[in-house]
Design an enzyme around this catalytic site. Structure first.
Site, PDB file in Angstrom:
ATOM      1  CD  GLU A 158      -2.430  -1.433   2.687  1.00 43.82           C
ATOM      2  OE1 GLU A 158      -2.440  -0.468   3.485  1.00 43.82           O
ATOM      3  OE2 GLU A 158      -2.923  -2.539   2.969  1.00 43.82           O
ATOM      4  CB  CYS A 229      -7.801  30.811  19.917  1.00 42.41           C
ATOM      5  SG  CYS A 229      -7.535  31.655  21.474  1.00 42.41           S
ATOM      6  CD  GLU A 230      -5.915  25.237  21.306  1.00 40.77           C
ATOM      7  OE1 GLU A 230      -4.982  25.161  22.133  1.00 40.77           O
ATOM      8  OE2 GLU A 230      -7.077  24.885  21.557  1.00 40.77           O
ATOM      9  CE1 TYR A 258      -2.819   9.124   6.454  1.00 38.02           C
ATOM     10  CE2 TYR A 258      -0.611   9.256   5.553  1.00 38.02           C
ATOM     11  CZ  TYR A 258      -1.702   8.507   5.928  1.00 38.02           C
ATOM     12  OH  TYR A 258      -1.685   7.158   5.770  1.00 38.02           O
TER      13      TYR A 258
END
Length: 299
Positions: A158, A229-230, A258
């Protein structure tokens, strides 16, 4: 085991026979980040060999009336740059198939060795050519087949991320450049962990370019900060890039895998558009979300 029981019950109720594949944890250390290692016993994925549950599950699946055990599968992790872990997994899986045959008399004819081939996010990353991987693992499989007198199974792999990862990049607009003397410089962009949470999750490496200055030499080091807001909303820390200015286009390379699939509406931020480019022609393949899209399910 619960899933096996459930599938058998549903298949029996529907009067059908269902082909199943069992994922086995081969106990291989893939030497990658803990969050993307999946082949060890302490993993939420698959059946473990060490405690006997893999054999128990395989025998159980083979004895159900409404299930057909089609193949075994393993996946040892992601971002693997050497062939050794794959060879080790191939050996373990061939041994397991031989032991299962000894227990049941059943020859499983298909084996999926999963994926996890490393992608070149930085110039310092290596990348294992598929041809080299296939040749090396093929030699191992043939040798193990001879050792156990086991018919060589049909092999599946894969490549996933290795195909689509390098095909994509993400473009942001620089909002401001904030220098904190003797600490660091932040380059703020109009996106962040809502469209790419990988750095916040496991400090993933990326190559950064100021796209409209790509021909210039990289001599500026900064942390790319998102708009959520982090404090942990970062795309890359201490990254080398061309000198950024307000309004520049900042490119993050190798985001074809991803990224959009992990994007969210965190902080109620709409997802960006996705554009396909080929032979100088471009087309929208996913339109930009709107505020109306975010509010459509509100009651």
């Amino acid at each position: 085991m619960t899933e096996l029981d459930t599938i058998e019950a549903l298949a029996k109720e529907a009067g059908k026979n269902v082909a199943v594949i069992l994922r086995i944890k081969p106990g291989i250390d893939a030497h990658t980040h803990n969050f993307i290692r999946t082949g060890q016993i302490d993993s939420k994925f698959g059946f473990a060999l060490e405690n006997g549950e893999a054999m128990e599950a395989a025998i159980k699946a083979s004895r159900y009336d409404n299930l057909t055990l089609l193949r075994f599968h393993c996946h040892i992790g992601s971002q693997i740059f050497t062939v050794a872990p794959f060879n080790a997994a191939a050996k373990v899986m061939m041994r397991f198939m031989a032991e299962f045959r000894a227990e049941t008399g059943i020859v499983i004819k298909e084996l999926n060795l999963g994926g996890g081939f490393g992608v070149k996010y930085l110039d310092t990353d290596g990348q294992l050519p598929f041809e080299d991987f296939l040749q090396e693992v093929s030699k191992t499989l043939h040798k193990e087949s001879d050792i156990f007198a086991y018919p060589l199974p049909k092999i599946f792999i894969e490549p996933g991320r290795a195909i689509v990862g390098p095909a994509g990049l993400t473009l942001y607009k620089v909002g401001c450049v904030k220098a904190i003397e003797n600490v660091r410089t932040y380059v703020s962009i109009d996106g962040g962990m809502s469209d790419n949470p990988r750095y916040a999750l496991y400090q993933s490496d990326y190559t950064i370019e100021i796209a409209n200055k790509a021909s210039q030499k990289k001599k500026f080091i900064a942390t790319v900060a998102g708009k959520c807001c982090e404090s942990g909303d970062l795309i890359q820390e201490h990254a080398l890039m061309q000198t950024p200015e307000v309004g520049d286009v900042l490119a993050v390379l190798t985001t074809g895998a991803y990224n959009y699939s992990m994007a969210s509406n965190y902080n109620r931020i709409p997802r960006p558009a996705a554009i396909m480019v080929k032979d100088g022609e471009d087309r929208v393949i996913i339109r930009r979300e709107t505020i109306e899209d975010l509010l459509q399910y509100d009651v």
